[in-house]
Design a protein around this motif. Structure first.
Motif, PDB file in Angstrom:
ATOM      1  N   ASP A  97     -68.094  36.986 -65.316  1.00  0.00           N
ATOM      2  CA  ASP A  97     -66.557  37.170 -65.349  1.00  0.00           C
ATOM      3  C   ASP A  97     -66.036  38.283 -66.026  1.00  0.00           C
ATOM      4  O   ASP A  97     -64.817  38.543 -66.121  1.00  0.00           O
ATOM      5  N   LEU A  98     -66.886  39.261 -66.623  1.00  0.00           N
ATOM      6  CA  LEU A  98     -66.337  40.287 -67.470  1.00  0.00           C
ATOM      7  C   LEU A  98     -66.228  41.394 -66.416  1.00  0.00           C
ATOM      8  O   LEU A  98     -66.922  42.245 -66.079  1.00  0.00           O
ATOM      9  N   GLN A  99     -65.016  41.954 -66.112  1.00  0.00           N
ATOM     10  CA  GLN A  99     -64.612  42.854 -65.250  1.00  0.00           C
ATOM     11  C   GLN A  99     -64.614  44.284 -66.230  1.00  0.00           C
ATOM     12  O   GLN A  99     -64.609  44.404 -67.418  1.00  0.00           O
ATOM     13  N   PHE A 100     -64.970  45.227 -65.725  1.00  0.00           N
ATOM     14  CA  PHE A 100     -65.042  46.787 -66.055  1.00  0.00           C
ATOM     15  C   PHE A 100     -63.348  46.998 -66.957  1.00  0.00           C
ATOM     16  O   PHE A 100     -63.228  47.204 -67.943  1.00  0.00           O
ATOM     17  N   LYS A 106     -60.908  47.081 -74.560  1.00  0.00           N
ATOM     18  CA  LYS A 106     -61.028  46.518 -75.934  1.00  0.00           C
ATOM     19  C   LYS A 106     -62.285  47.321 -76.606  1.00  0.00           C
ATOM     20  O   LYS A 106     -62.826  46.653 -77.433  1.00  0.00           O
ATOM     21  N   ILE A 107     -62.555  48.504 -76.209  1.00  0.00           N
ATOM     22  CA  ILE A 107     -63.776  49.388 -76.795  1.00  0.00           C
ATOM     23  C   ILE A 107     -63.198  50.725 -77.344  1.00  0.00           C
ATOM     24  O   ILE A 107     -62.132  51.081 -76.629  1.00  0.00           O
ATOM     25  N   PRO A 108     -63.861  51.151 -78.256  1.00  0.00           N
ATOM     26  CA  PRO A 108     -63.469  52.590 -78.607  1.00  0.00           C
ATOM     27  C   PRO A 108     -63.416  53.510 -77.398  1.00  0.00           C
ATOM     28  O   PRO A 108     -64.257  53.403 -76.695  1.00  0.00           O
ATOM     29  N   SER A 109     -62.536  54.748 -77.490  1.00  0.00           N
ATOM     30  CA  SER A 109     -62.555  55.676 -76.551  1.00  0.00           C
ATOM     31  C   SER A 109     -63.894  56.280 -76.261  1.00  0.00           C
ATOM     32  O   SER A 109     -64.049  56.745 -75.086  1.00  0.00           O
TER      33      SER A 109
END
Length: 343
Positions: A97-100, A106-109
């Motif tokens: 279920d984890l879409q790109f 939600k993550i650092p650049s």
């Protein structure tokens, strides 16, 4: 026999208990529905996805053909365990279920750029596939007719039906503008095109690979189409310098496997391809809201129009189109959207 009973009978060999209830999984913008069979429910011991595509509304032939061939050729698409084209069902590997889209917000650049580079690397793999990779389903060409039909979705569904404006209020050079977009698309090197390669159609797998879904509308067409779908996503807005960095990265990837072109030419192809796509998407989102009862897509039109204006700003010959969009169309749409949101 009732279709639901037929599906239930078809599923029975795969279920540990015939009366198991499958849970609904978020669908897409089509008439297809998806259901999850948990590992406990499945005779395989693994969770699976049931794709339900009523054959009178959705053909599954291209999906099944491309899924089998692309997977065999190393593209990360779901394995097809079983299918029945007449019934319009298939059992697929579960990509979770984890879409790109969910991951990159939600993550650092630094990690975001790494993930985008991975997505572009996998796109380069798709572009290496031949037109007839799936012998039983050679890809249709992205023809002048198809590109034009897509552009007309803006005129018909967004401009006329959603905004309620007569087509004689389109700019005098509107048809010439659309034909210039088509000319740019057709002059590009033609490759295998996923046609909806964006953040909601890439899944982040437990293996850290990106799983690719929703590829049934693939065609043989312009080399920048999928890259602009991803980088100028209709659901995510990244800073212009970030977009340009990813574009340059993809340009270098592309030139490693195809006849090199200048970065300036490639950027122009990319911008003009994006304008074609964003006009089309504004029309599709309008149709989804008006015809298919999916009003949430209206909230994605502002970013689509923003991408359109940003690209047009790069070309002095499009100054009047850009001004019309900015001064006329966007204010009218914003008023419409505000009214809809206020009930």
């Amino acid at each position: 026999m009732d279709r639901s009973l037929s599906i239930k009978a078809w599923l029975e060999p795969w279920l540990t208990h015939p009366d198991s209830k499958l849970s609904i999984v978020a669908g897409d913008a089509s008439f297809r529905s998806y259901y999850r069979m948990t590992a406990e429910q499945s005779t395989t011991g693994n969770s699976l996805i049931l794709m339900d595509a009523p054959p009178e509304k959705e053909s599954s032939y291209s999906f099944i053909s491309l899924a089998k061939t692309w997977r065999h050729q190393g593209v990360e698409v779901p394995q097809v365990l079983a299918h029945d084209l007449q019934l319009g069902v298939a059992l697929l590997e579960d990509f979770g279920d984890l879409q790109f889209m969910q991951k990159v917000t939600k993550i650092p650049s630094v990690e975001v750029s790494q993930l985008y580079q991975q997505a572009l690397n996998q796109l380069a793999g798709i572009q290496k596939l031949t037109k007839a990779a799936a012998k039983e389903y050679p890809l249709p060409d992205y023809t002048h007719e198809l590109l034009n039909r897509e552009l007309n979705l803006f005129d018909d569904w967004f401009f006329e039906k959603l905004l309620g404006l007569p087509k004689n209020r389109l700019p005098n050079n509107w048809e010439a503008f659309k034909q210039a977009l088509i000319t740019s698309a057709l002059e590009q090197p033609q490759v295998t095109v996923h046609r909806d390669y964006h953040s909601r159609n890439l899944m982040v797998l437990q293996t850290k690979q990106l799983g690719i879904i929703d590829f049934q509308d693939a065609v043989y067409g312009p080399c920048t189409y999928d890259a602009v779908s991803l980088i100028r996503d209709c659901y995510l807005d990244w800073p212009e310098e970030t977009q340009q960095a990813w574009l340059t990265y993809f340009y270098q990837l592309y030139c490693q496997q195809a006849k090199p072109v200048s970065l300036q030419v490639f950027k122009r192809w990319f911008d003009w391809m994006g304008m074609q796509r964003h006009l089309k998407v504004a029309g599709i989102f309008s149709r989804l809201a008006l015809r298919d009862g999916k009003p949430n897509y209206l909230q994605d039109i502002p970013l689509t129009l923003k991408h359109l204006v940003r690209a047009a700003q790069n070309y002095p010959e499009l100054a009047d189109i850009q001004a019309w969009l900015t001064e006329v169309i966007i204010p009218i749409f914003n008023t419409y959207l505000q009214q809809q949101n206020n009930g």
